[in-house]
Scaffold this active site. Sequence first.
Site, PDB file in Angstrom:
ATOM      1  N   THR A   1       0.801  -1.220   0.000  1.00 43.47           N
ATOM      2  CA  THR A   1       0.000   0.000   0.000  1.00 43.47           C
ATOM      3  C   THR A   1       0.838   1.276   0.000  1.00 43.47           C
ATOM      4  O   THR A   1       0.294   2.371   0.008  1.00 43.47           O
ATOM      5  CB  THR A   1      -0.921   0.034   1.228  1.00 43.47           C
ATOM      6  OG1 THR A   1      -0.111  -0.235   2.394  1.00 43.47           O
ATOM      7  CG2 THR A   1      -1.982  -1.034   1.133  1.00 43.47           C
TER       8      THR A   1
ATOM      9  N   HIS B   1       7.680  -0.793   6.114  1.00 45.58           N
ATOM     10  CA  HIS B   1       8.127  -0.113   7.317  1.00 45.58           C
ATOM     11  C   HIS B   1       8.225  -1.165   8.412  1.00 45.58           C
ATOM     12  O   HIS B   1       7.850  -2.320   8.215  1.00 45.58           O
ATOM     13  CB  HIS B   1       7.208   1.044   7.687  1.00 45.58           C
ATOM     14  CG  HIS B   1       5.762   0.677   7.796  1.00 45.58           C
ATOM     15  ND1 HIS B   1       5.256  -0.044   8.852  1.00 45.58           N
ATOM     16  CD2 HIS B   1       4.722   0.920   6.964  1.00 45.58           C
ATOM     17  CE1 HIS B   1       3.964  -0.211   8.674  1.00 45.58           C
ATOM     18  NE2 HIS B   1       3.613   0.345   7.535  1.00 45.58           N
TER      19      HIS B   1
ATOM     20  N   HIS C   1       5.677  -3.824   9.271  1.00 41.64           N
ATOM     21  CA  HIS C   1       5.486  -5.000   8.417  1.00 41.64           C
ATOM     22  C   HIS C   1       6.389  -6.148   8.840  1.00 41.64           C
ATOM     23  O   HIS C   1       6.187  -7.289   8.410  1.00 41.64           O
ATOM     24  CB  HIS C   1       5.887  -4.675   6.965  1.00 41.64           C
ATOM     25  CG  HIS C   1       4.949  -3.759   6.246  1.00 41.64           C
ATOM     26  ND1 HIS C   1       5.340  -2.520   5.791  1.00 41.64           N
ATOM     27  CD2 HIS C   1       3.656  -3.902   5.881  1.00 41.64           C
ATOM     28  CE1 HIS C   1       4.319  -1.941   5.163  1.00 41.64           C
ATOM     29  NE2 HIS C   1       3.288  -2.753   5.211  1.00 41.64           N
TER      30      HIS C   1
ATOM     31  N   LYS D   1      -8.756  -1.185  11.170  1.00 37.68           N
ATOM     32  CA  LYS D   1      -8.799   0.221  10.788  1.00 37.68           C
ATOM     33  C   LYS D   1     -10.170   0.794  11.100  1.00 37.68           C
ATOM     34  O   LYS D   1     -11.170   0.114  10.986  1.00 37.68           O
ATOM     35  CB  LYS D   1      -8.523   0.364   9.296  1.00 37.68           C
ATOM     36  CG  LYS D   1      -7.269  -0.352   8.893  1.00 37.68           C
ATOM     37  CD  LYS D   1      -6.617   0.247   7.687  1.00 37.68           C
ATOM     38  CE  LYS D   1      -5.277  -0.410   7.465  1.00 37.68           C
ATOM     39  NZ  LYS D   1      -5.407  -1.900   7.483  1.00 37.68           N
TER      40      LYS D   1
ATOM     41  N   ARG E   1      -9.706   2.922   3.835  1.00 32.40           N
ATOM     42  CA  ARG E   1      -8.432   3.325   3.289  1.00 32.40           C
ATOM     43  C   ARG E   1      -8.663   3.900   1.890  1.00 32.40           C
ATOM     44  O   ARG E   1      -9.591   3.510   1.186  1.00 32.40           O
ATOM     45  CB  ARG E   1      -7.551   2.089   3.186  1.00 32.40           C
ATOM     46  CG  ARG E   1      -6.104   2.392   2.924  1.00 32.40           C
ATOM     47  CD  ARG E   1      -5.437   1.171   2.394  1.00 32.40           C
ATOM     48  NE  ARG E   1      -5.200   0.173   3.427  1.00 32.40           N
ATOM     49  CZ  ARG E   1      -4.084   0.100   4.126  1.00 32.40           C
ATOM     50  NH1 ARG E   1      -3.135   0.963   3.925  1.00 32.40           N
ATOM     51  NH2 ARG E   1      -3.907  -0.851   5.011  1.00 32.40           N
TER      52      ARG E   1
ATOM     53  N   GLN F   1      -8.781 -12.845   0.896  1.00 30.37           N
ATOM     54  CA  GLN F   1      -7.635 -13.357   1.642  1.00 30.37           C
ATOM     55  C   GLN F   1      -7.801 -14.854   1.906  1.00 30.37           C
ATOM     56  O   GLN F   1      -6.837 -15.613   1.888  1.00 30.37           O
ATOM     57  CB  GLN F   1      -7.457 -12.590   2.961  1.00 30.37           C
ATOM     58  CG  GLN F   1      -6.203 -13.028   3.708  1.00 30.37           C
ATOM     59  CD  GLN F   1      -5.795 -12.065   4.803  1.00 30.37           C
ATOM     60  OE1 GLN F   1      -6.062 -10.869   4.729  1.00 30.37           O
ATOM     61  NE2 GLN F   1      -5.149 -12.580   5.831  1.00 30.37           N
TER      62      GLN F   1
ATOM     63  N   ASP G   1      -4.220  -8.590  13.969  1.00 24.78           N
ATOM     64  CA  ASP G   1      -5.414  -8.015  13.323  1.00 24.78           C
ATOM     65  C   ASP G   1      -5.864  -8.881  12.148  1.00 24.78           C
ATOM     66  O   ASP G   1      -6.945  -8.697  11.605  1.00 24.78           O
ATOM     67  CB  ASP G   1      -5.147  -6.571  12.869  1.00 24.78           C
ATOM     68  CG  ASP G   1      -3.938  -6.453  11.949  1.00 24.78           C
ATOM     69  OD1 ASP G   1      -3.125  -7.393  11.898  1.00 24.78           O
ATOM     70  OD2 ASP G   1      -3.808  -5.411  11.283  1.00 24.78           O
TER      71      ASP G   1
ATOM     72  N   LYS H   1       1.846   3.358  18.779  1.00 20.02           N
ATOM     73  CA  LYS H   1       2.129   2.431  17.705  1.00 20.02           C
ATOM     74  C   LYS H   1       3.628   2.363  17.511  1.00 20.02           C
ATOM     75  O   LYS H   1       4.307   3.364  17.502  1.00 20.02           O
ATOM     76  CB  LYS H   1       1.465   2.906  16.414  1.00 20.02           C
ATOM     77  CG  LYS H   1       0.157   2.208  16.158  1.00 20.02           C
ATOM     78  CD  LYS H   1      -0.260   2.360  14.715  1.00 20.02           C
ATOM     79  CE  LYS H   1      -1.691   1.914  14.547  1.00 20.02           C
ATOM     80  NZ  LYS H   1      -2.468   2.799  13.691  1.00 20.02           N
TER      81      LYS H   1
ATOM     82  N   LYS I   1       6.945   4.584  14.964  1.00 21.95           N
ATOM     83  CA  LYS I   1       6.571   5.899  14.456  1.00 21.95           C
ATOM     84  C   LYS I   1       7.651   6.900  14.849  1.00 21.95           C
ATOM     85  O   LYS I   1       8.105   6.927  15.976  1.00 21.95           O
ATOM     86  CB  LYS I   1       5.237   6.342  15.061  1.00 21.95           C
ATOM     87  CG  LYS I   1       4.073   5.491  14.615  1.00 21.95           C
ATOM     88  CD  LYS I   1       3.731   5.759  13.175  1.00 21.95           C
ATOM     89  CE  LYS I   1       2.587   4.860  12.726  1.00 21.95           C
ATOM     90  NZ  LYS I   1       2.396   4.910  11.285  1.00 21.95           N
ATOM     91  N   THR I   2       8.067   7.697  13.909  1.00 18.80           N
ATOM     92  CA  THR I   2       9.011   8.754  14.210  1.00 18.80           C
ATOM     93  C   THR I   2       8.272  10.070  14.016  1.00 18.80           C
ATOM     94  O   THR I   2       7.103  10.068  13.652  1.00 18.80           O
ATOM     95  CB  THR I   2      10.213   8.725  13.245  1.00 18.80           C
ATOM     96  OG1 THR I   2       9.737   9.052  11.944  1.00 18.80           O
ATOM     97  CG2 THR I   2      10.875   7.373  13.233  1.00 18.80           C
TER      98      THR I   2
END
Length: 409
Positions: free
Chosen positions: A45, A50, A53, A87, A91, A176, A197, A232, A235-236
């Site tokens: 996506t 990142h 994943h 979510k 999206r 899926q 999830d 989460k 995250k930066t």
Amino acid sequence: MEVRMNRALEILKERGFVQQCTDEAGLSAALDEGPVTFYVGIDPTGPSLHIGHMVPVFALRHMREAGNVGIALLGGGTARIGDPSGKTETRKMISYAAIDANAELFRKQLDAFVRFDDRTAFAANNKDWLANLNYIDFLREIGSHFSVNRMLSFEAYKIRMETGLSFVEFNYQLLQSYDFLELWRRHGCRLQIGGDDQWGNIVAGIELIRRVEGAECFGLTFPLIMTSDGKKMGKTEKGALFLDPSMTSPWDFFQYWRNVTDADVERFLLLFTFLPVEECKALASGDINAAKARLAWEVTAIIHGKDAADQAREAALAAFGGSGDIAKIPSRVMSRTEIAAGIGVLDLFVLAGLASTKSEARRLVQQGGAIVNDTRIEDEKATIDGRWIVEGALLLRAGKKRIFRIVVE
RNA sequence: GGGGAGAUUCCCGAGUGGUCAAAGGGGGCAGACUGUAAAUCUGUUGGCUAUGCCUUCGAAGGUUCAAAUCCUUCUCUCCCCA
């Protein structure tokens, strides 16, 4: 009385990978019998993987190490739909072209990490069987096995009953599940692993295979990684912690791990490095600050290579420890004449990327966070010129954590 | 198809004609304290050629000296009925 468990499964459990398993004893027995083919699905996506994943992918490596066959399934087809699991909002739809491009980027990044050999580990793309499905045939063959009543009872959909769920997303689970069935048929895949999830989707796939093929498959989920203060993971300030060095520099990547909360060190060592369990525990119970340095180096080395990890470590030492190699600190080159002409501090900090606007730079100065060569700049109108150059460079600091070097040539 | 509710700054969420660049919270940033940790406290948080100017309150028009606030049309979301 604890039953003896398969070694591969035991390793995953020891390292904190296991959240839920559909049938632990059954899976353990299956793994004992011989290599099990398993898969992890990732929807392309975005333009880079990142760290979020990566937990299942680290698990893939552990599983493969133990002799099993891993499939990294790129969701080139499913990404066209969008998974509603976990979510709260729909999206955005992504163009087919972007998905295909992302899938290729993901495949390369995964290959660099997993090293596909097309035998014990390989990549597949569900676009190959999903993109041209016939709707009617699919409904008859697959759709008939799904109970809407049951689907609605899944947590993932319950949440969305509040905020809204489109039919497109509602179909995601069928696709899926069909993936799992397809991989079972093509490669004898018997296990799907993924983030927690994905539990509902994984279970649905197992049930589909049982109904259609009468075969018993397994599902294993990993905890969704949160930092211990409930944020989460990964995250930066700039967003996610990407693997692509042009999106998250090795320096920033290293610093993220270097600054992890004490309470997360052991967990992250176990999940994101391949150091032996005992060593992870020993590190975390010893000098915690040293353990963080080790964690940062290890993870950076795994993702970006040892050289990048060494450089980041050197830069960190130079920036914070008084030793190390100052040349490794993030930098850019500016001409001597440009500096000699004089440049406003605000512009300089923006140029260095330490402030995104002049207003931000101004705030930094006003709040005492702007430092040039160890001198705190207090006047926002100050001009930096040739006299500031020390050993052919300027060292800028924004606060205590952010540092940047201007190399003068 | 009918009826209702709604879209506000990074996020949540106030605001219903001027005192609004817009309360409060979250997040971010900076300062103090520290161990490049956590917790805590303080400040700050649209931009700029800066005592002012420009852009922002779903989109486009309109009313007005003046609109996030009123009117019109449009787009999208949610809820209820069919």
